[in-house]
Design an enzyme around this catalytic site. Structure first.
Site, PDB file in Angstrom:
ATOM      1  N   GLU A 144      29.052   5.899 -20.692  1.00  0.00           N
ATOM      2  CA  GLU A 144      27.462   6.033 -20.868  1.00  0.00           C
ATOM      3  C   GLU A 144      27.705   4.521 -22.859  1.00  0.00           C
ATOM      4  OE1 GLU A 144      25.085   9.461 -21.702  1.00  0.00           O
ATOM      5  OE2 GLU A 144      26.178  10.206 -20.369  1.00  0.00           O
TER       6      GLU A 144
ATOM      7  N   TRP B 228      20.823  18.888 -13.996  1.00  0.00           N
ATOM      8  CA  TRP B 228      21.305  18.548 -15.675  1.00  0.00           C
ATOM      9  C   TRP B 228      21.234  19.704 -15.952  1.00  0.00           C
ATOM     10  CZ3 TRP B 228      25.477  17.429 -17.812  1.00  0.00           C
ATOM     11  CH2 TRP B 228      25.831  18.240 -19.786  1.00  0.00           C
TER      12      TRP B 228
ATOM     13  N   MET C 257      21.208   8.805 -14.058  1.00  0.00           N
ATOM     14  CA  MET C 257      20.515   9.454 -14.970  1.00  0.00           C
ATOM     15  C   MET C 257      19.091   9.164 -14.899  1.00  0.00           C
ATOM     16  SD  MET C 257      23.949  10.614 -17.533  1.00  0.00           S
ATOM     17  CE  MET C 257      24.125   8.730 -17.643  1.00  0.00           C
ATOM     18  N   THR C 258      17.929   9.978 -13.888  1.00  0.00           N
ATOM     19  CA  THR C 258      16.836   9.706 -14.106  1.00  0.00           C
ATOM     20  C   THR C 258      16.330  10.884 -15.160  1.00  0.00           C
ATOM     21  OG1 THR C 258      16.908  10.900 -12.134  1.00  0.00           O
ATOM     22  CG2 THR C 258      16.632   8.106 -12.162  1.00  0.00           C
TER      23      THR C 258
ATOM     24  N   ASP D 289      15.004  11.698 -20.137  1.00  0.00           N
ATOM     25  CA  ASP D 289      15.939  11.130 -20.794  1.00  0.00           C
ATOM     26  C   ASP D 289      15.293   9.842 -21.547  1.00  0.00           C
ATOM     27  OD1 ASP D 289      17.108  13.076 -21.751  1.00  0.00           O
ATOM     28  OD2 ASP D 289      19.163  12.415 -21.829  1.00  0.00           O
TER      29      ASP D 289
ATOM     30  N   GLY E  67      33.916  11.659 -19.817  1.00  0.00           N
ATOM     31  CA  GLY E  67      33.144  10.930 -20.438  1.00  0.00           C
ATOM     32  C   GLY E  67      31.686  11.283 -20.587  1.00  0.00           C
ATOM     33  N   GLY E  68      30.597  10.805 -20.847  1.00  0.00           N
ATOM     34  CA  GLY E  68      29.149  11.733 -21.434  1.00  0.00           C
ATOM     35  C   GLY E  68      29.215  11.011 -22.827  1.00  0.00           C
ATOM     36  N   TRP E  69      27.741  10.794 -22.857  1.00  0.00           N
ATOM     37  CA  TRP E  69      27.530  10.974 -24.331  1.00  0.00           C
ATOM     38  C   TRP E  69      27.888  10.339 -25.659  1.00  0.00           C
ATOM     39  CZ3 TRP E  69      23.783   6.805 -25.077  1.00  0.00           C
ATOM     40  CH2 TRP E  69      23.420   6.644 -26.679  1.00  0.00           C
ATOM     41  N   ASN E  70      28.614  12.091 -25.373  1.00  0.00           N
ATOM     42  CA  ASN E  70      29.266  12.053 -27.086  1.00  0.00           C
ATOM     43  C   ASN E  70      30.470  11.095 -26.954  1.00  0.00           C
ATOM     44  OD1 ASN E  70      27.471  13.716 -28.252  1.00  0.00           O
ATOM     45  ND2 ASN E  70      28.033  15.410 -27.084  1.00  0.00           N
TER      46      ASN E  70
END
Length: 314
Positions: free
Chosen positions: A69, A284, A139-140, A142, A26-29
């Site tokens: 995401e 990350w 994901m603490t 951004d 997965g991931g944002w992209n």
């Protein structure tokens, strides 16, 4: 290239046989479209579970991390909230069956999830998901960035009541929605977020900006820097500051405002995790630490995490 990387990862187990290596999907992209298709039917989910298990075993991985995401956002319909839970149930059941019936190793299942306290129950079914996953990577980071018109720190541990996004508020939100603290992993970024100051002046949090800060010489991505690039800026005379209430540092380099984590802020985050009984830390990403020793020693951030845990819990 992928095969060589997998081989290098597996080789790490020679030195540490207890090491667990998971593959993340997965991931944002990647967005939501492919996940929405995956969860659109029970047959799709079962086929995915079968194929995933085979791939993980063939490549020598110890489990799977799902990084969607986000369910119900970015083109994902509202029903994906429940379908995401079902996907995790199907995966966990398949992993369990294969372990006890076929005597294969017990594969782990984890999820990467949003740190926005206000969406925990909107995107997810936290207490239900908790039945099926080994842990949650919250994901603490951004929290703020160049998409805003004011400065804000992207990974503050704490802050005033007016600050909606902090590590403490994120971790507490997941715990308050029924997830055992022992399953909550706190994310620490080795990347900095940058802004371009509107008038060159700064007052810490809330200074006017006109977009993301200019890219670094090495990473070449507008709005962010690696920690090793932050070190170099400080060595070259950038003006360093601490946001005392937020427990994080920032620097000013001309018209560029840079929020980041350093050894002190990381030590405080690890202390928080241990004191509050959370499961642990993830980062990350490793390659953004000061791996060549620009700051004076190699991997200062990763070593600070390791050393602080060693000091606090042995």
């Amino acid at each position: 290239m992928t095969a060589k990387l997998y081989n290098r990862l597996r080789a790490l187990k020679v030195d540490n046989p207890h090491l667990k290596i998971l593959l993340s999907l997965g991931g944002w992209n990647m967005g939501s479209q492919k996940f929405t298709k995956l969860v659109s039917s029970g047959d799709n989910m079962k086929a995915f579970a079968t194929n995933a298990m085979k791939y993980l075993h063939d490549k020598g991985f110890d489990g799977l991390d799902i990084d969607w995401e986000f369910p119900t956002r970015r083109g994902s319909p509202d029903g994906d909230k429940q379908r995401f839970t079902e996907l995790l149930r199907v995966l966990k059941h398949a992993f369990y069956q294969e372990h006890f019936v076929h005597r294969n190793k017990n594969l782990m299942l984890t999820v990467a999830v949003s740190a926005n306290p206000g969406v925990v129950a909107t995107y997810y079914e936290p207490s239900k998901i908790s039945q099926y996953v080994d842990f949650f990577n919250v994901m603490t980071y951004d929290f703020h960035g160049g998409w805003e018109n004011y400065t804000g720190h992207h990974s503050a541990l704490d802050g005033p009541d007016s600050e909606p996004f902090t590590v403490k508020k994120s971790a507490t939100a997941w715990a308050n929605h029924g997830v055992p603290k022992s399953k909550i992993m706190i994310g620490i970024p080795f990347t900095a977020h940058t802004f371009t100051l509107k008038d060159g002046n700064h007052t810490g949090i809330g200074s006017p900006t006109i977009g993301a800060g200019r890219a670094g010489e090495i990473t070449k991505q507008k709005g962010s820097l690696a920690y090793f690039e932050v070190c170099k800026l400080l060595q070259q005379g950038a003006e360093g500051h601490r946001l005392v209430d937020y427990h994080v540092p920032y620097l000013v380099d001309g018209d560029r405002w840079v929020g980041y984590d350093d050894e002190k802020s990381i030590e405080e985050k690890v202390q928080y995790v241990v004191n509050e009984g959370f499961g642990g830390i993830f980062v990350w990403a490793l390659d953004l630490d000061d791996f060549s020793g620009v700051c004076g020693k190699q991997f200062p951030l990763m070593n600070k995490i390791k050393d602080t845990f060693a000091h606090l819990i042995g």
